[in-house]
Design a protein around this motif. Structure first.
Motif, mmCIF file in Angstrom:
data_model
loop_
_atom_site.group_PDB
_atom_site.id
_atom_site.type_symbol
_atom_site.label_atom_id
_atom_site.label_comp_id
_atom_site.label_asym_id
_atom_site.label_seq_id
_atom_site.Cartn_x
_atom_site.Cartn_y
_atom_site.Cartn_z
ATOM 1 N N PRO A 1 0.854 -1.183 -0.050
ATOM 2 C CA PRO A 1 0.026 -0.051 -0.117
ATOM 3 C C PRO A 1 0.900 1.182 0.024
ATOM 4 C CG PRO A 1 -0.082 -0.738 2.332
ATOM 5 C CD PRO A 1 0.809 -1.650 1.511
ATOM 6 N N LEU A 2 1.922 1.279 0.490
ATOM 7 C CA LEU A 2 3.045 2.207 0.363
ATOM 8 C C LEU A 2 3.569 2.639 -1.138
ATOM 9 C CD1 LEU A 2 4.315 4.281 2.612
ATOM 10 C CD2 LEU A 2 6.458 2.771 2.417
ATOM 11 N N THR A 3 3.902 1.626 -1.842
ATOM 12 C CA THR A 3 4.672 2.000 -3.122
ATOM 13 C C THR A 3 3.572 1.542 -4.125
ATOM 14 O OG1 THR A 3 5.348 -0.512 -3.021
ATOM 15 C CG2 THR A 3 6.666 1.119 -2.034
ATOM 16 N N GLY A 4 2.548 0.544 -3.980
ATOM 17 C CA GLY A 4 1.788 0.144 -4.970
ATOM 18 C C GLY A 4 2.335 -0.839 -6.059
ATOM 19 N N VAL A 5 3.632 -1.293 -5.360
ATOM 20 C CA VAL A 5 4.326 -2.295 -6.327
ATOM 21 C C VAL A 5 4.623 -3.439 -5.525
ATOM 22 C CG1 VAL A 5 5.393 -0.929 -8.002
ATOM 23 C CG2 VAL A 5 6.698 -1.460 -5.725
ATOM 24 N N VAL A 6 5.468 -4.743 -5.761
ATOM 25 C CA VAL A 6 5.531 -5.782 -5.206
ATOM 26 C C VAL A 6 6.303 -5.372 -3.609
ATOM 27 C CG1 VAL A 6 7.850 -6.415 -5.867
ATOM 28 C CG2 VAL A 6 6.137 -8.153 -5.050
ATOM 29 N N ALA A 7 5.837 -6.000 -2.541
ATOM 30 C CA ALA A 7 6.255 -5.819 -1.060
ATOM 31 C C ALA A 7 6.800 -7.120 -0.815
ATOM 32 C CB ALA A 7 5.266 -5.286 -0.130
ATOM 33 N N CYS A 8 7.915 -7.467 -0.358
ATOM 34 C CA CYS A 8 8.764 -8.624 0.204
ATOM 35 C C CYS A 8 9.575 -8.421 1.253
ATOM 36 C CB CYS A 8 9.227 -9.253 -1.075
ATOM 37 S SG CYS A 8 10.274 -10.909 -0.378
ATOM 38 N N LYS B 1 9.949 5.548 -5.409
ATOM 39 C CA LYS B 1 8.309 4.603 -5.316
ATOM 40 C C LYS B 1 7.609 4.597 -4.173
ATOM 41 C CE LYS B 1 10.402 1.690 -9.114
ATOM 42 N NZ LYS B 1 11.921 1.871 -8.996
ATOM 43 N N GLY B 2 7.912 5.693 -3.527
ATOM 44 C CA GLY B 2 7.159 5.796 -2.327
ATOM 45 C C GLY B 2 7.420 5.381 -1.053
ATOM 46 N N GLN B 3 8.715 4.797 -1.291
ATOM 47 C CA GLN B 3 9.386 4.337 -0.169
ATOM 48 C C GLN B 3 10.410 4.866 0.433
ATOM 49 O OE1 GLN B 3 9.175 0.046 1.356
ATOM 50 N NE2 GLN B 3 11.367 -0.043 0.696
ATOM 51 N N GLU B 4 10.907 5.460 1.787
ATOM 52 C CA GLU B 4 11.700 5.760 2.070
ATOM 53 C C GLU B 4 13.107 5.267 2.367
ATOM 54 O OE1 GLU B 4 8.870 5.220 3.753
ATOM 55 O OE2 GLU B 4 7.731 7.108 3.676
ATOM 56 N N PHE B 5 14.185 6.163 2.003
ATOM 57 C CA PHE B 5 15.346 5.555 1.932
ATOM 58 C C PHE B 5 15.941 5.223 3.282
ATOM 59 C CE2 PHE B 5 15.341 8.249 -1.395
ATOM 60 C CZ PHE B 5 16.267 8.105 -2.488
ATOM 61 N N PRO B 6 16.888 4.059 3.211
ATOM 62 C CA PRO B 6 17.707 3.633 4.307
ATOM 63 C C PRO B 6 19.079 4.678 4.337
ATOM 64 C CG PRO B 6 17.887 2.213 2.453
ATOM 65 C CD PRO B 6 17.181 3.153 1.901
ATOM 66 N N ALA B 7 19.980 4.186 5.228
ATOM 67 C CA ALA B 7 20.953 4.893 5.576
ATOM 68 C C ALA B 7 22.241 5.188 4.706
ATOM 69 C CB ALA B 7 21.483 4.381 7.098
ATOM 70 N N TYR B 8 22.280 5.032 3.508
ATOM 71 C CA TYR B 8 23.778 5.365 2.663
ATOM 72 C C TYR B 8 23.227 6.548 1.706
ATOM 73 C CZ TYR B 8 23.793 0.703 4.884
ATOM 74 O OH TYR B 8 23.755 -0.234 5.620
ATOM 75 N N ASP B 9 23.947 7.556 1.948
ATOM 76 C CA ASP B 9 23.659 8.632 0.783
ATOM 77 C C ASP B 9 24.199 8.145 -0.505
ATOM 78 O OD1 ASP B 9 22.968 11.808 1.229
ATOM 79 O OD2 ASP B 9 23.866 11.375 -0.546
ATOM 80 N N PRO B 10 23.469 8.284 -1.441
ATOM 81 C CA PRO B 10 23.845 7.819 -2.765
ATOM 82 C C PRO B 10 24.802 8.887 -3.552
ATOM 83 C CG PRO B 10 21.608 8.365 -2.822
ATOM 84 C CD PRO B 10 21.972 8.592 -1.523
ATOM 85 N N ARG B 11 24.943 9.943 -2.826
ATOM 86 C CA ARG B 11 26.176 10.911 -3.291
ATOM 87 C C ARG B 11 27.535 10.406 -3.164
ATOM 88 N NH1 ARG B 11 22.408 15.782 -1.198
ATOM 89 N NH2 ARG B 11 22.460 14.665 0.472
ATOM 90 N N GLY B 12 27.833 10.032 -1.842
ATOM 91 C CA GLY B 12 28.921 9.364 -1.283
ATOM 92 C C GLY B 12 29.224 7.737 -1.708
ATOM 93 N N ILE B 13 27.914 7.159 -1.948
ATOM 94 C CA ILE B 13 28.175 5.843 -2.344
ATOM 95 C C ILE B 13 27.357 5.707 -3.784
ATOM 96 C CG2 ILE B 13 27.878 3.389 -1.592
ATOM 97 C CD1 ILE B 13 27.654 4.454 1.060
ATOM 98 N N GLN B 14 27.911 5.873 -4.854
ATOM 99 C CA GLN B 14 27.272 6.055 -6.142
ATOM 100 C C GLN B 14 26.616 5.026 -6.402
ATOM 101 O OE1 GLN B 14 27.258 8.770 -8.337
ATOM 102 N NE2 GLN B 14 28.028 9.990 -6.691
#
Lengths: 157, 616
Positions: B83-90, B437-450
């Protein structure tokens, strides 16, 4: 040969149940904690885990209580062993044991308890943290003794 | 074999429980757990269905190694449409319920329809029935667990259930098992609540037999255990510090998203780190961390068992929170801490307890609070909305109050239960939502970890670290060290991690084993346990098939490839400090190559050739 005993250090236990699976696999041929002779207890509020099984009493109440002499001593290991062919499933031993470590198996109609796997206990081999070890039965306190000896050497005890 | 080859189908409309044979043709293609349950979902559910409607299904699935002695072999997953993303949840969880389902003789449980009244499923080996949960509805996870154990007079009963947040419609509600393990992400608990299903209580005494080659299996299992024990990460780092070993490491490399991902380093990181959890407290001399703990069969034991300082304001006069319970994992600590700017370890531990007690995903909850704090700062929401609470970044008391409200679905907690995307849309600033896709990020900033930028953008369940954890390579050098700031080669790396992870999940193992294990350690365990030939190549092929099936489900659900992206903040606003200073995430350099490697078109569609290759 020197007699050995299972030595349990609950502080090292992580509650993973590898011992229970090893025990059931050794004795029943399936991975099945429900049929393990050793059980790990979780004390959630205290954040503690404690594996527990038969201590192989020298004067074994289960053995004395058994009316059909189905509990016998394995002379090599000192283990009190159930002789399935004699056990009638009366459960008197489960009542006699002060520690609850003899239990009835409703599938087989016999009781089950730790028999030290004939001198090579599967639980101790499976334990990843050495919370369960198989050591000199006359020196189960040696690690604790060594720790306190170390403290006295350092002048802290 | 290792599969029980039995599926329990629970029809909530009619209150019936039926056993059926596992589709072994599908098992041979999708292995188990995540992959196999997604196949069932994909075949049985219209991807366009309303996630919280009766047409959606909820599947609890184990893998062939679940319940065996394979290290970490206790995992299960909850699969449904989110219900959060509208796509598959696992959502994957450890603890003990997965092995118990298997020990009761079931590979998976499929829930369909909607019960007219609150119910719970009681399973005792072959016997399964729905029972009234009238007395459980409205109770927390912890209360439900206690009531069911007492009612059944069975301390060995294993329980998975939802808390009050799910009942209140929080869109990131979890299914919590064994008090503090959770199928945490994407709102799988919300779907469970929508079906009026409060709990699943299982007692299994049949055990897991049917190992195809017992001797080869025990040899492979023992080899695997030894590799985990001798590896620095799985043998030392994780047992000592848990996943929290990462807090200071990631902060040091300028990749710790801070204050709703505006910054990349947090000045208070050390105070909420794994090391800090070992420090004795001033008040009672005890550390936050009491001990580490293992899930079923796990020889790593990264789990944290913690206490809160009894003198801390959050638990004053609340003795029910003075005992030990599940402590902070890295992702939760980050979302509740650095992302909201709060550096109070006891407060974070308390909020983590609340997330377990009432079944909320702490990642989505913390990240949503962070978004609310930025909305508050921007003036889009005010004390009028929050019930008088000052939602400035870094507000410890505010974080605690927000958790208490969201757990019960009260006051502004109702808005927070919408998740970051809907919250920011509601208050007119959608650009402040740090989601994919409506789901919150976890703890790694993709600017520093491409590479993680590409992993997030293409993850089949929205922003997630557990679908392709290239942090292993880019930060820890596993299996080989790659430059976290480079984009070259990352498309290939992300794809390799995604495929391998799908296979590991589907076996019933924990992805943390892969800090030490390669597929060369895993395939022999699956091969020995299962009938058929499970080589490394076949495992990877199964993983890739699963990835494509999930993608196919999502596209049929209405997802478009332009959703394979990141929030503008991460693509346009450069990192302000640290080693990644001046960098944005260069997704555009990686995504086209990724699509090509996947055998997809330039606009992200699965080609007919790729479909044919995997039978999708």
């Amino acid at each position: 040969m020197m007699q050995r005993a299972l030595h349990i250090d609950p502080v090292k236990c992580t509650g993973c149940l590898q011992c229970e699976m090893a025990c059931s696999y050794e004795n029943e041929g399936v991975f099945n904690p429900a049929k393990s002779r050793i059980k790990v207890f979780t004390f959630h509020e205290q954040g503690r885990f404690a594996p527990y099984t038969c201590t192989q009493c020298a004067e074994a109440w289960c053995q004395k209580a058994c009316p059909v002499e189905a509990i016998q001593v394995d002379k090599a290991t000192g283990a009190k062993v159930i002789v399935d062919a004699r056990c009638v499933g009366c459960k008197v031993c489960t009542i006699a044991c002060p520690f609850g470590t003899v239990n009835y198996n409703s599938v087989s109609g016999k009781v089950i308890k730790c028999d030290l796997c004939g001198g090579d206990p599967a639980c101790a081999k499976a334990c990843p943290t050495a919370a369960i070890t198989y050591v000199d039965a006359d020196w189960t306190g040696i690690d604790k003794m060594r720790a306190y000896a170390g403290q006295s050497l350092a002048g802290t005890a | 074999m290792a599969w029980t080859k039995k599926v329990l189908r629970v029809d909530l409309n009619n209150g019936t429980c039926t056993a059926e044979a596992l589709n072994m043709a599908w098992a041979n293609e999708y292995l188990g757990q995540r992959g196999l349950a997604t196949k069932y979902l994909s075949e049985e559910v219209d991807p366009q269905c309303e996630p919280l409607g009766p047409d959606n299904k909820l599947i609890m699935a184990t893998g062939p190694l679940t319940g065996t002695m394979a290290s970490t072999g206790g995992r299960y997953s909850v699969i449904t449409k989110s219900p959060l993303t509208g796509v598959v949840a696992c959502s994957n969880s450890g603890g003990f319920i997965g092995a118990e389902i298997k020990n009761a003789g079931w590979d998976m449980i499929i829930f369909e329809g909607k019960s007219p009244e609150p119910v719970y499923l009681y399973v005792e080996n072959d016997e399964a029935e729905l029972r009234s949960a009238a007395d459980l509805w409205g109770k927390s996870v912890w209360e439900t667990d206690e009531i069911l154990h007492k009612k059944h007079q069975d301390p060995l009963l294993r329980i998975a259930c939802i808390g009050r947040s799910a009942e209140a419609g929080c869109l990131y509600a979890a299914v919590v098992n064994d008090l503090h393990r959770a199928a945490g992400r994407s709102g799988v608990g919300t779907v469970m609540a929508s079906k009026n299903l409060k709990a699943v209580a299982v007692r299994g005494t049949l055990g897991v037999g049917n190992i195809a080659d017992p001797k080869a299996f025990m040899d492979a299992v023992n080899d695997g255990k030894q590799v985990l024990a001798e590896n620095a990460v799985t043998g030392q780092g994780l047992p000592t510090y848990g996943t929290q070993v990462l807090m200071n490491v990631i902060n040091g490399m300028g990749a710790l998203p801070t204050r709703n991902m505006r910054e990349v380093q947090f000045e208070g990181a050390e105070k909420v780190s794994g090391e800090a959890m070992h420090e004795p407290r001033a008040s009672d001399g005890k550390p936050n961390l009491t001990t580490n703990a293992g899930c079923f069969g796990c020889t790593i034991a990264c789990g944290r068992i913690s206490t809160i300082d009894k003198g801390h304001f959050s638990v004053q006069n609340k003795p029910e929170y003075w005992g030990n319970s599940g402590g902070l994992e890295y992702e939760a600590a980050w979302a509740l801490g650095p992302d909201t700017g709060v550096d109070d370890l006891d407060a974070l531990t308390y909020v983590n307890f609340l997330c377990n007690e009432d079944g909320m995903d702490p990642i989505s909850f913390g990240a949503t609070v962070a978004a609310a704090m930025e909305l508050f700062q921007a003036g889009a929401i005010s004390k009028e909305h929050t019930g008088g609470i000052d939602l400035a970044f870094g507000g410890t008391a505010a974080l605690v109050q927000m958790a208490e409200l969201t757990a019960k679905g009260e006051g502004f907690g109702k808005d927070l239960g919408l998740g970051s995307k809907r919250l920011c849309e509601k208050y007119g600033m959608p650009e402040l939502s740090m989601t994919v896709k409506g789901q919150e990020f976890p703890a790694y900033d993709p600017r520093g970890i491409q590479g993680m930028g590409l992993a997030y953008a293409t993850s089949n369940r929205g922003a997630c670290h557990l679908r392709g954890y290239t942090v292993a390579s880019e930060v820890l050098g596993i299996p080989v060290k790659t430059d976290p700031l480079a984009t070259e080669g990352k498309a290939e790396l992300v794809k390799a991690f995604q495929d391998a992870t799908a296979a590991v999940d589907s076996a019933g193992l924990c992805v943390f084993t892969t800090f030490a294990w390669s597929m060369e350690n895993i395939a022999p365990q699956v091969d020995a346990a299962c009938e058929g030939d499970w080589s490394v190549d076949r495992m990877l092929e199964v993983g890739e098939r699963i990835w494509n099936l999930e993608r196919d489900f999502n596209m049929r659900a209405g997802m478009t490839a332009d959703q394979d992206t990141l929030p503008k903040r991460l693509l346009k606003d450069a990192a302000n400090v640290g080693p990644a200073k001046g960098r944005v995430n260069d997704l555009h350099k990686m995504l086209p190559e990724y699509y090509a490697l996947r055998g997809w078109t330039a606009d992200g569609q699965i080609t007919p050739e790729t479909r044919a290759r995997f039978g999708i």
